[in-house]
Scaffold this active site. Structure first.
Site, short mmCIF file in Angstrom:
data_model
loop_
_atom_site.label_atom_id
_atom_site.label_comp_id
_atom_site.label_asym_id
_atom_site.label_seq_id
_atom_site.Cartn_x
_atom_site.Cartn_y
_atom_site.Cartn_z
N HIS A 19 0.82 -1.21 0.00
CA HIS A 19 0.00 0.00 0.00
C HIS A 19 0.86 1.27 0.00
CE1 HIS A 19 -4.17 0.89 -0.09
NE2 HIS A 19 -4.40 1.14 1.17
N ASN A 66 -6.76 6.62 4.53
CA ASN A 66 -8.18 6.96 4.38
C ASN A 66 -8.48 8.45 4.47
OD1 ASN A 66 -8.32 4.20 4.35
ND2 ASN A 66 -9.76 4.01 6.05
N ASP A 91 -0.90 2.58 -5.36
CA ASP A 91 -0.93 1.16 -5.67
C ASP A 91 -2.20 0.83 -6.44
OD1 ASP A 91 -2.08 1.87 -3.03
OD2 ASP A 91 -2.71 -0.23 -2.98
N ASN A 112 -9.23 3.68 -1.03
CA ASN A 112 -9.62 4.63 0.01
C ASN A 112 -8.83 5.94 -0.03
OD1 ASN A 112 -11.65 3.02 1.09
ND2 ASN A 112 -10.24 1.95 2.46
#
Length: 230
Positions: A19, A66, A91, A112
């Protein structure tokens, strides 16, 4: 002024996660292109420098994935920029590992970090989608992206990051094809026809080599006679 945003989660715990490939991308650009030291600003970390003739702010949001849009929106408003001046490195599950694609606008596809950026600046920004592959099942996505890259990924990951850095100036200058070509040269370099290893061939015997001795005939007399009439 442009803003290149790398998406990821802050802290050493997440540094090697799939991520966090966006963080890795802007870190490599900063290192290779002599950007200034990272410092705290806009709810994250920033580094300033130039790519070609373009002044660029590199940004790593410190708000966790997020809430990435908070940092991006704050930086964009401070410099009075438009969404089109923002490029986000992130990613991408729907691309094979090592693949890279550039996209302007569109949906967030459930990412997100992109979802948060959409909420703060809209969707008209540029994305550099960095393939990490898909684990195969939706319920495996969260642990997959929050897990470190495997050792087997090290080679293609390094090639990809080098390619992103090689093409960064072209990307800042609006040359998308030049950027993609720079990445491709790293992740899929052209092979010279002269560099291929020649196939092994039988080595001819020297001209003065002695003739090999014939193998002894072990047939019986009856077998020899029968073989003559076959």
């Amino acid at each position: 002024m442009q803003i290149f945003v790398g998406l990821g989660n802050p802290g050493g715990k997440y540094a090697g996660n799939r991520h966090n490939i966006g963080f890795m991308a802007v870190d490599r650009i900063a290192e290779d292109h002599g950007f200034g030291p990272w410092r705290a600003r806009f709810q994250g970390e920033v580094s300033e420098g130039r790519l070609g003739s373009e002044k660029v702010l590199l940004l790593k949001p410190g708000t966790f994935m997020n809430l990435s849009g908070q940092a991006v929106g704050e930086a964009m408003r401070f410099f009075k920029l438009e969404p089109g001046d923002v490029t986000v490195f992130h990613d991408e599950l729907d691309l094979a590992p090592g693949k890279c694609r550039v996209k302007l606008g569109g949906g967030h596809a459930g990412h997100n970090g992109l979802r948060s950026i959409h909420q703060h600046i809209g969707e008209a920004y540029r994305r550099v989608r960095l393939g990490i592959g898909h684990p195969g099942r939706k319920d495996l996505v969260a642990p997959y992206v929050l897990h470190d890259f495997a050792k087997a990924d090290a080679e293609w990951l390094d090639d990809l990051l080098r390619g992103l850095s090689d093409g960064a100036a072209a990307l800042a200058g609006g040359d998308q094809n030049g950027f993609q070509n720079a990445v491709a040269r790293r992740v899929a370099p052209a092979r010279s026809s002269t560099s291929a290893k020649p196939e092994k061939s039988a080595r001819p015997a020297p001209a003065d080599a002695p003739e090999p001795e014939p193998e002894p005939d072990t047939r019986s007399a009856l077998q020899k006679l029968a073989d003559r009439f076959r």
